[in-house]
Design a protein around this motif. Structure first.
Motif, PDB file in Angstrom:
ATOM      1  N   ASP A   1       0.809  -1.227   0.000  1.00 25.87           N
ATOM      2  CA  ASP A   1       0.000   0.000   0.000  1.00 25.87           C
ATOM      3  C   ASP A   1       0.842   1.276   0.000  1.00 25.87           C
ATOM      4  OD1 ASP A   1       1.001   0.177   2.541  1.00 25.87           O
ATOM      5  OD2 ASP A   1      -0.924   0.003   3.569  1.00 25.87           O
ATOM      6  N   GLY A   2       2.160   1.139   0.039  1.00 24.92           N
ATOM      7  CA  GLY A   2       3.040   2.306  -0.033  1.00 24.92           C
ATOM      8  C   GLY A   2       3.056   3.150   1.237  1.00 24.92           C
ATOM      9  N   GLN A   3       2.396   2.659   2.281  1.00 25.08           N
ATOM     10  CA  GLN A   3       2.299   3.453   3.508  1.00 25.08           C
ATOM     11  C   GLN A   3       3.443   3.173   4.492  1.00 25.08           C
ATOM     12  OE1 GLN A   3      -0.592   5.648   3.890  1.00 25.08           O
ATOM     13  NE2 GLN A   3      -0.436   5.090   1.744  1.00 25.08           N
ATOM     14  N   SER A   4       4.205   2.144   4.227  1.00 26.80           N
ATOM     15  CA  SER A   4       5.306   1.814   5.148  1.00 26.80           C
ATOM     16  C   SER A   4       6.352   0.986   4.403  1.00 26.80           C
ATOM     17  CB  SER A   4       4.784   1.031   6.355  1.00 26.80           C
ATOM     18  OG  SER A   4       4.284  -0.221   5.928  1.00 26.80           O
TER      19      SER A   4
ATOM     20  N   ALA B   1      16.572   6.596  -1.601  1.00 25.74           N
ATOM     21  CA  ALA B   1      15.812   5.412  -2.044  1.00 25.74           C
ATOM     22  C   ALA B   1      14.309   5.676  -1.945  1.00 25.74           C
ATOM     23  CB  ALA B   1      16.201   4.199  -1.205  1.00 25.74           C
ATOM     24  N   LEU B   2      13.872   6.346  -0.895  1.00 26.90           N
ATOM     25  CA  LEU B   2      12.450   6.666  -0.775  1.00 26.90           C
ATOM     26  C   LEU B   2      12.052   7.686  -1.826  1.00 26.90           C
ATOM     27  CD1 LEU B   2      11.734   6.951   3.077  1.00 26.90           C
ATOM     28  CD2 LEU B   2      11.827   4.937   1.620  1.00 26.90           C
ATOM     29  N   TRP B   3      12.910   8.668  -2.001  1.00 27.98           N
ATOM     30  CA  TRP B   3      12.597   9.745  -2.946  1.00 27.98           C
ATOM     31  C   TRP B   3      12.386   9.196  -4.349  1.00 27.98           C
ATOM     32  CZ3 TRP B   3      10.929  14.319  -1.773  1.00 27.98           C
ATOM     33  CH2 TRP B   3      10.864  15.303  -2.769  1.00 27.98           C
ATOM     34  N   ALA B   4      13.188   8.216  -4.692  1.00 26.90           N
ATOM     35  CA  ALA B   4      13.066   7.611  -6.023  1.00 26.90           C
ATOM     36  C   ALA B   4      11.693   6.987  -6.218  1.00 26.90           C
ATOM     37  CB  ALA B   4      14.161   6.544  -6.210  1.00 26.90           C
TER      38      ALA B   4
ATOM     39  N   LEU C   1       5.748   5.692   5.855  1.00 30.38           N
ATOM     40  CA  LEU C   1       6.188   6.511   4.708  1.00 30.38           C
ATOM     41  C   LEU C   1       5.051   7.431   4.277  1.00 30.38           C
ATOM     42  CD1 LEU C   1       7.836   3.815   2.377  1.00 30.38           C
ATOM     43  CD2 LEU C   1       8.878   5.057   4.281  1.00 30.38           C
ATOM     44  N   TYR C   2       5.407   8.473   3.564  1.00 28.94           N
ATOM     45  CA  TYR C   2       4.419   9.463   3.107  1.00 28.94           C
ATOM     46  C   TYR C   2       4.710   9.828   1.654  1.00 28.94           C
ATOM     47  CZ  TYR C   2       4.145   9.764   8.151  1.00 28.94           C
ATOM     48  OH  TYR C   2       4.025   9.443   9.473  1.00 28.94           O
ATOM     49  N   ASP C   3       3.657  10.158   0.929  1.00 31.72           N
ATOM     50  CA  ASP C   3       3.858  10.649  -0.436  1.00 31.72           C
ATOM     51  C   ASP C   3       4.508  12.029  -0.375  1.00 31.72           C
ATOM     52  OD1 ASP C   3       2.625   8.423  -1.498  1.00 31.72           O
ATOM     53  OD2 ASP C   3       0.622   9.337  -1.406  1.00 31.72           O
ATOM     54  N   ALA C   4       5.475  12.225  -1.230  1.00 34.41           N
ATOM     55  CA  ALA C   4       6.173  13.525  -1.247  1.00 34.41           C
ATOM     56  C   ALA C   4       5.342  14.518  -2.063  1.00 34.41           C
ATOM     57  CB  ALA C   4       7.567  13.356  -1.837  1.00 34.41           C
ATOM     58  N   VAL C   5       4.259  14.984  -1.460  1.00 34.72           N
ATOM     59  CA  VAL C   5       3.321  15.829  -2.210  1.00 34.72           C
ATOM     60  C   VAL C   5       3.786  17.281  -2.303  1.00 34.72           C
ATOM     61  CG1 VAL C   5       1.246  14.446  -1.834  1.00 34.72           C
ATOM     62  CG2 VAL C   5       1.942  16.116  -0.108  1.00 34.72           C
ATOM     63  N   ARG C   6       4.730  17.661  -1.455  1.00 38.35           N
ATOM     64  CA  ARG C   6       5.290  19.020  -1.543  1.00 38.35           C
ATOM     65  C   ARG C   6       6.782  18.869  -1.801  1.00 38.35           C
ATOM     66  NH1 ARG C   6       1.874  23.036   1.146  1.00 38.35           N
ATOM     67  NH2 ARG C   6       3.700  24.362   1.459  1.00 38.35           N
ATOM     68  N   PRO C   7       7.165  18.643  -3.029  1.00 40.66           N
ATOM     69  CA  PRO C   7       8.566  18.303  -3.297  1.00 40.66           C
ATOM     70  C   PRO C   7       9.547  19.471  -3.132  1.00 40.66           C
ATOM     71  CG  PRO C   7       7.307  18.375  -5.341  1.00 40.66           C
ATOM     72  CD  PRO C   7       6.329  18.575  -4.234  1.00 40.66           C
TER      73      PRO C   7
END
Ligand SMILES: Cc1cc2nc3c(=O)[nH]c(=O)nc-3n(C[C@H](O)[C@H](O)[C@H](O)COP(=O)(O)OP(=O)(O)OC[C@H]3O[C@@H](n4cnc5c(N)ncnc54)[C@H](O)[C@@H]3O)c2cc1C
Length: 538
Positions: free
Chosen positions: A165-168, A183-186, A268-274
């Motif tokens: 689910d991309g949440q962790s 690695a997360l940023w990618a 983990l969190y979506d990088a919505v404000r890059p």
């Protein structure tokens, strides 16, 4: 008799692992000594560390390398000082074994949780003191009490598995910020890690874990959904809100006391404000009061997206006598939104103002000069952090502290690379976590000061000792002054503590916190095997 008893237990261990006893190799016994700490007591001295249960002098079994090589998985390494690769595993950020660095007679590089478990069981059978080591940035003075012990070098525990689910993600206990952030940023993700890329993920998080994103997501510790931990008796367990929940509580704030964490399930969190925008302002010392009044005002209603930093450093090209002040405002958003946060500092007419710059989350390390290759991350001949947490800038106290910092650089040029880091992270998500729900006790503290007293000279032991005494004298003086008269209960983030602070200062003044930590220490580490870093006295 002792040898016989050890052999029997050891034989049992090998049997558990499905192996037979290996024949000895010609390494000879290696002395292990627990160093007497001879540094002069400081004004904050509360030496209640639980090291009494450690044997003062023991010997490594002559067969240790073969024993462990036989016992552990094929990818594990057991390295003795005679190996050419030994020094690759012993380097530390502060190289000074007089003040805050351990030394080792054997390095074990586990490749799995089972390896960690068997290594600790072996160390217990042979009364070998050990220390997990990951980012090597710890500067707690008790680390130097481990001389000639065993390093459990975790850096090969590098698992990184993303939940569907991309949440962790499941992240290995040996990862550093520098492994995790890119690695997360990618994958379009981010989470709270230390601001400095050279520290590990878990060294900071087990003590709380401050970083750029804490205002939005909480501390590093707050991201841990569960942890796999090898306890002092070598047993591997899971800790979460539903399994071993008392251990899980303790791991998030006092975690260095309770085991080797081999992996964590981490939010983990979506990088919505890059985008990040930042600007730096340089001031001469005569502006100190104005500058920190503006910081106080700015932080009164601090946006969740803003981080206020300030530092002091000696810049002889600007002023040969007085260190300069440099404040930086980092904003997680575009320049158009950042402008209003920059304006109060620009309005002070600084001596120098950088252009408005932009970067992304991974790029913050370069912006703040916290990349692995930057000076801040490079090993130091001797380096000690004198940390403290406060609610607000007490400008009167800060002036006294600054004067002491200036006097140190004037009178002891070898310490002139020292810096003061004054860190103002946002607190919204940190304070959204119930105060009682973790062992981290400083959720209400807005400001984190780290006075880094450092020198490069590492040429002779005599010089080191002289400088150590000077560094300690000045470090305590600078910090004492910064507390000022208003602070009644001194607090310090455990990962910025030096080793002279009370347990209350690090883990909270409430009686129930202290009692709970002591009870859990008795339960999970009754013999004080995890006692070289901010140890709780059971
Ligand atoms: C230059 C610098 C920058 C820093 N930046 C930040 C920052 O941005 N945010 C922040 O919160 N702190 C920061 N710190 C403080 C940092 O949190 C501590 O120094 C921390 O102890 C570093 O952990 P480490 O693994 O890098 O160091 P190490 O010396 O390897 O470990 C420190 C302690 O953690 C224990 N430990 C390490 N890994 C594990 C594990 N897997 N399981 C159990 N115990 C373990 C070790 O046994 C030891 O007791 C910084 C320190 C320095 C010197």
């Amino acid at each position: 008799m002792l040898f016989c008893t050890r052999s029997l237990i050891w034989g049992g261990l090998l049997a558990i692992a499905g192996l037979t006893t290996a024949s000895p190799v010609a390494t000879g016994p290696l002395p292990i000594a627990i160093r007497d700490n001879t540094s002069p007591p400081s004004s904050l001295e509360h030496r209640d560390y639980n090291t009494t249960s450690l044997s003062p002098v023991v010997s490594l079994p002559p067969t240790i390398q073969q024993d462990l090589t036989t016992l552990l998985s094929p990818s594990a390494l057991v390295i003795l000082p005679s190996s050419p690769s030994f020094s690759q595993y012993t380097h530390r950020w502060s190289l000074n074994t007089h003040t805050n660095s351990p030394s080792y007679a054997v390095i074990v590089v586990p490749a799995s949780e089972r390896d960690v478990s068997l290594t600790i069981q072996y160390a217990n059978v042979h009364s070998i003191p050990f220390l997990a080591t990951t980012g090597t940035h710890g500067t707690w003075q008790g680390l130097s009490q481990l001389q000639g012990g065993m390093a459990i070098w975790t850096r090969n525990l590098t698992k990184m598995e993303f939940a569907a689910d991309g949440q962790s993600a499941t992240l290995g206990g040996g990862l550093r910020g520098d492994d995790v952030v890119p690695a997360l940023w990618a994958k379009g993700k981010q989470t709270t890690t230390g601001s400095c890329r050279c520290v590990s993920l878990l060294g900071p998080a087990l003590g709380g874990g401050h970083g750029w994103l804490q205002g939005q997501y909480g501390l590093g510790a707050d991201q841990i959904l569960s942890a796999r931990v090898v306890l002092a008796n070598g047993t591997a367990v899971k800790a979460s809100n539903t399994e071993n929940s008392d251990l899980f509580w303790a791991l998030r704030g006092a975690g260095h006391n309770f085991g080797v964490v081999t992996e964590v399930e981490y939010k983990l969190y979506d990088a919505v404000r890059p985008e990040w925008t930042y600007q730096s302002y340089t001031f001469t010392q005569d502006r100190l009061e104005e500058v920190y009044r503006v910081h106080n005002e700015a932080m009164r209603n601090q946006s969740v997206f803003v981080v206020y930093w300030s530092l002091w450093r000696w810049a002889p090209e600007v002023d040969p006598v007085h260190p300069i002040l440099v404040s930086t405002v980092y904003y997680n958003g575009p320049p158009s939104e950042a402008a209003s946060y920059f304006a109060p500092f620009a309005a002070l007419s600084p001596l120098d103002t950088t252009p408005v710059l932009t970067t992304d989350y991974p790029g913050l390390a370069a912006a703040a000069q916290f990349r692995v290759t930057d000076w801040a991350c490079q090993p130091k001949g001797g380096a000690t952090v004198y940390g403290m947490d406060v609610d607000t800038y007490d400008v009167r106290a800060l002036r006294q502290s600054y004067n002491a910092f200036r006097d140190m650089i004037r009178t002891e040029p070898a310490l002139s690379l020292s810096m003061a880091y004054l860190e103002g992270y946002a607190l919204q998500a940190v304070q959204a976590v119930p105060y009682e729900s973790t062992a981290f006790a400083l959720r209400d503290r807005k400001l984190l000061y780290g006075f880094l007293v450092t020198y490069e000279d590492n040429t002779t032991a005599t010089r080191n000792k002289t400088l150590d005494a000077q560094a300690q004298k000045w470090g305590e003086k600078i910090r004492d002054a910064a507390y000022g008269e208003k602070v009644k209960q001194k607090s310090v983030y455990v990962n910025y503590a030096k080793g002279s602070e009370s347990l209350q200062a690090m883990y909270g003044y409430e009686g129930w916190r202290q009692e709970r930590l002591k009870m859990l220490k008795r339960k999970y580490d009754p013999k004080g095997r995890f006692s070289f870093y901010a140890p709780i006295k059971a």
